[in-house]
Design a protein around this motif. Structure first.
Motif, PDB file in Angstrom:
ATOM      1  N   ASN A 203       1.394  -1.360  -0.097  1.00 32.97           N
ATOM      2  CA  ASN A 203       0.064  -0.203   0.282  1.00 32.97           C
ATOM      3  C   ASN A 203       0.566   1.120  -0.245  1.00 32.97           C
ATOM      4  O   ASN A 203       0.787   2.156   1.391  1.00 32.97           O
ATOM      5  CB  ASN A 203      -1.285   0.064   1.395  1.00 32.97           C
ATOM      6  N   HIS A 204       2.128   0.882  -1.071  1.00 29.13           N
ATOM      7  CA  HIS A 204       2.473   2.569  -0.906  1.00 29.13           C
ATOM      8  C   HIS A 204       2.013   3.949  -1.494  1.00 29.13           C
ATOM      9  O   HIS A 204       2.399   4.957  -0.851  1.00 29.13           O
ATOM     10  CB  HIS A 204       4.061   2.243  -2.273  1.00 29.13           C
ATOM     11  N   PRO A 205       1.111   3.924  -2.507  1.00 25.49           N
ATOM     12  CA  PRO A 205       0.838   4.680  -2.421  1.00 25.49           C
ATOM     13  C   PRO A 205      -0.399   5.763  -0.970  1.00 25.49           C
ATOM     14  O   PRO A 205       0.017   7.063  -1.460  1.00 25.49           O
ATOM     15  CB  PRO A 205      -0.876   4.525  -3.482  1.00 25.49           C
ATOM     16  N   PHE A 206      -0.941   4.688  -0.322  1.00 23.98           N
ATOM     17  CA  PHE A 206      -1.221   5.046   1.272  1.00 23.98           C
ATOM     18  C   PHE A 206      -0.281   6.439   1.633  1.00 23.98           C
ATOM     19  O   PHE A 206      -0.215   7.107   1.779  1.00 23.98           O
ATOM     20  CB  PHE A 206      -2.209   4.460   1.892  1.00 23.98           C
ATOM     21  N   LEU A 207       0.115   5.633   1.507  1.00 24.91           N
ATOM     22  CA  LEU A 207       2.149   6.078   2.479  1.00 24.91           C
ATOM     23  C   LEU A 207       2.710   7.096   2.192  1.00 24.91           C
ATOM     24  O   LEU A 207       2.557   8.243   2.728  1.00 24.91           O
ATOM     25  CB  LEU A 207       3.346   4.792   2.658  1.00 24.91           C
ATOM     26  N   ILE A 208       2.019   7.362   0.601  1.00 28.03           N
ATOM     27  CA  ILE A 208       3.179   8.282   0.339  1.00 28.03           C
ATOM     28  C   ILE A 208       1.679  10.026   0.504  1.00 28.03           C
ATOM     29  O   ILE A 208       2.712  10.917   0.754  1.00 28.03           O
ATOM     30  CB  ILE A 208       2.885   8.485  -1.316  1.00 28.03           C
ATOM     31  N   ARG A 209       0.742   9.724   0.631  1.00 30.64           N
ATOM     32  CA  ARG A 209      -0.598  10.595   0.803  1.00 30.64           C
ATOM     33  C   ARG A 209       0.238  10.569   2.244  1.00 30.64           C
ATOM     34  O   ARG A 209       0.178  12.196   2.773  1.00 30.64           O
ATOM     35  CB  ARG A 209      -1.748  10.006   0.233  1.00 30.64           C
ATOM     36  N   VAL A 210      -0.051   9.648   3.466  1.00 28.27           N
ATOM     37  CA  VAL A 210       0.674  10.224   5.049  1.00 28.27           C
ATOM     38  C   VAL A 210       1.915  10.854   4.815  1.00 28.27           C
ATOM     39  O   VAL A 210       1.441  11.943   5.990  1.00 28.27           O
ATOM     40  CB  VAL A 210       0.585   9.243   5.391  1.00 28.27           C
ATOM     41  N   LEU A 311      -7.254   1.572   7.965  1.00 31.42           N
ATOM     42  CA  LEU A 311      -6.788   2.080   6.648  1.00 31.42           C
ATOM     43  C   LEU A 311      -8.495   3.559   6.366  1.00 31.42           C
ATOM     44  O   LEU A 311      -8.228   4.128   5.221  1.00 31.42           O
ATOM     45  CB  LEU A 311      -6.730   1.395   5.531  1.00 31.42           C
ATOM     46  N   GLU A 312      -9.340   2.831   6.534  1.00 27.58           N
ATOM     47  CA  GLU A 312     -10.653   4.190   6.913  1.00 27.58           C
ATOM     48  C   GLU A 312     -10.189   5.104   7.327  1.00 27.58           C
ATOM     49  O   GLU A 312     -10.477   6.294   6.788  1.00 27.58           O
ATOM     50  CB  GLU A 312     -11.947   3.367   7.740  1.00 27.58           C
ATOM     51  N   SER A 313      -9.483   5.501   8.299  1.00 28.59           N
ATOM     52  CA  SER A 313      -9.164   6.579   9.036  1.00 28.59           C
ATOM     53  C   SER A 313      -7.948   7.701   7.329  1.00 28.59           C
ATOM     54  O   SER A 313      -7.730   6.848   6.754  1.00 28.59           O
ATOM     55  CB  SER A 313      -8.009   6.731   9.439  1.00 28.59           C
ATOM     56  N   THR A 314      -8.066   9.227   7.393  1.00 31.63           N
ATOM     57  CA  THR A 314      -8.303   9.891   5.716  1.00 31.63           C
ATOM     58  C   THR A 314      -6.046   9.751   6.400  1.00 31.63           C
ATOM     59  O   THR A 314      -5.862   9.601   7.699  1.00 31.63           O
ATOM     60  CB  THR A 314      -8.053  11.444   6.201  1.00 31.63           C
ATOM     61  N   PRO A 315      -5.454   9.675   5.615  1.00 34.11           N
ATOM     62  CA  PRO A 315      -3.950  10.061   5.531  1.00 34.11           C
ATOM     63  C   PRO A 315      -2.933  11.439   6.514  1.00 34.11           C
ATOM     64  O   PRO A 315      -2.441  10.880   7.028  1.00 34.11           O
ATOM     65  CB  PRO A 315      -3.323  10.270   4.704  1.00 34.11           C
TER      66      PRO A 315
END
Length: 375
Positions: A203-210, A311-315
């Motif tokens: 899930n790297h795309p989510f990591l980048i957003r965080v 993962l339902e929490s926002t970045p």
């Protein structure tokens, strides 16, 4: 007693291979147990095959198990019959392990172990189709953690075998940290880390957003990514699209992960699913705070250093939690020492893994030859 340990995902730079390399390094043969390894050749990397052989563990490379299943089974049956293994131990995440278990049954092996390594499969339909055969062929069930066991075995009994680590290697050293950060020009940065293959699961795309949210609050933040994988180029392009090239390091793989962890200030693991990830154990041993997705099993947290976030929490919500915990701080040396003590007590050290698996093999061997159980 002769054991064939099959790594269905290939001998490569992942957590499963790493855990078995740790096992091999800690294993002391008493003459009663001989262990060899096998894996599909297309998924295996020469560097890691060599590491097994350097530790005096023989390896066997097999055909592609997905594209050529009949060739794969046939080669495996021949290998089993030629070497007369007493135990076949299969590592995987789904009922597709039926391929190896069937080969073991055809080859006359009485002890057929299925070792669940994750909490999801990429081949959902095939997994469901093979479940009845899988249950029939398996004589002993092991899981890396409670959730991984429940996912694959349901209500059937199973035993937990934690992935063993040489925990002392991860003990925090402030002097070494300073030198390493200086060498990487990170001495004035707040370094956020991640360790894992570049694939959909991590899930790297989510990591980048965080990280982008963290950077908006902490301009000195820097993201340090360890690993390689099929989605690496995609993530590099995503970083460029977000104008983060100067704030992100793609560090590749390393066989000295303990040194990289010394440089870090905080770790993130937003995986879509996991079994019991080795990296979370390593991060705690290094005294690092981390935030991981709630899909990660709670068993990985032997300390309060690990925080679980949905993962339902926002970045932005992830970033707020991370920034808040960064400010909490704590003496890293003390945190590391205490974590290693707790992780050892929980059975995460390599010596415990060797001891527990030896006992498991020995007990299964004795029972198998006291019974005429067949499929």
């Amino acid at each position: 007693m002769k054991v064939l340990n099959i790594i269905t995902g290939g001998i490569m730079g992942d957590g499963i291979t790493a855990s078995w390399l740790n096992f091999c390094a800690a294993f002391r043969s008493d003459g009663d147990i001989s262990i060899e390894f096998a894996a599909p050749k297309p998924l295996s990397e020469e560097e890691y095959i060599l590491r097994f052989e350097q530790l005096a563990f023989r390896t066997h490379l097999l055909p592609d198990r997905i594209k050529s299943p009949l060739r794969y089974i046939g080669r495996l049956v021949r290998l089993i019959r030629q070497n007369r293994y007493d135990i076949v131990h299969v590592n995987g995440s789904s009922a597709i392990m039926s391929l190896e278990l069937l080969a073991a049954w055809i080859g006359g092996v009485k002890i057929r172990i299925a070792h669940s390594r994750n909490t999801q499969s990429s081949f959902h339909r095939l997994d469901r189709l093979l479940r009845p055969l899988f249950r029939r062929l398996t004589t002993l069930r092991i899981a890396c953690g409670e959730e991984a066991g429940k996912w694959l075995f349901g209500r059937q009994p199973f035993q937990i075998l934690h992935n063993g680590k040489f925990l002392h290697r991860f003990r925090f050293d402030d002097g070494q940290r300073t030198a390493l950060r200086l060498a990487e020009s990170l001495e004035d940065k707040i370094v956020i880390g991640h360790v894992g293959k570049f694939n959909e699961q991590k899930n790297h795309p989510f990591l980048i957003r965080v990280f982008r949210e963290i950077l908006s609050v902490l301009p000195s933040a820097h993201l340090y990514l360890t690993g390689t994988g099929p989605m690496l180029q995609n993530i590099k392009e995503l970083v460029e699209q977000n104008g983060l090239e100067n704030n992100v390091t793609f560090a590749g793989e390393t066989d000295k992960i303990e040194e990289r962890l010394l440089m870090m200030d905080y770790m993130i693991l937003p995986s879509l699913y996991e079994g019991l990830p080795n990296v979370v154990v390593e991060w705690q041993a290094s005294g690092l705070f981390s935030t991981v997705s709630s899909t990660v099993t709670r068993e990985s947290a032997a300390t309060d250093l690990v925080h679980f976030e949905s993962l339902e929490s926002t970045p932005a919500a992830w970033a707020e939690t991370i920034v808040g915990r960064l400010k909490t701080g704590g003496d890293r040396k003390t945190l590391s020492d205490e974590a290693i003590e707790k992780l050892t007590a929980a059975g995460f050290d390599a010596e415990s893994m060797v001891h527990n698996l030896k006992d498991l093999y020995t007990d299964a061997y004795r029972k198998a030859y006291q019974s005429n159980r067949t499929v």
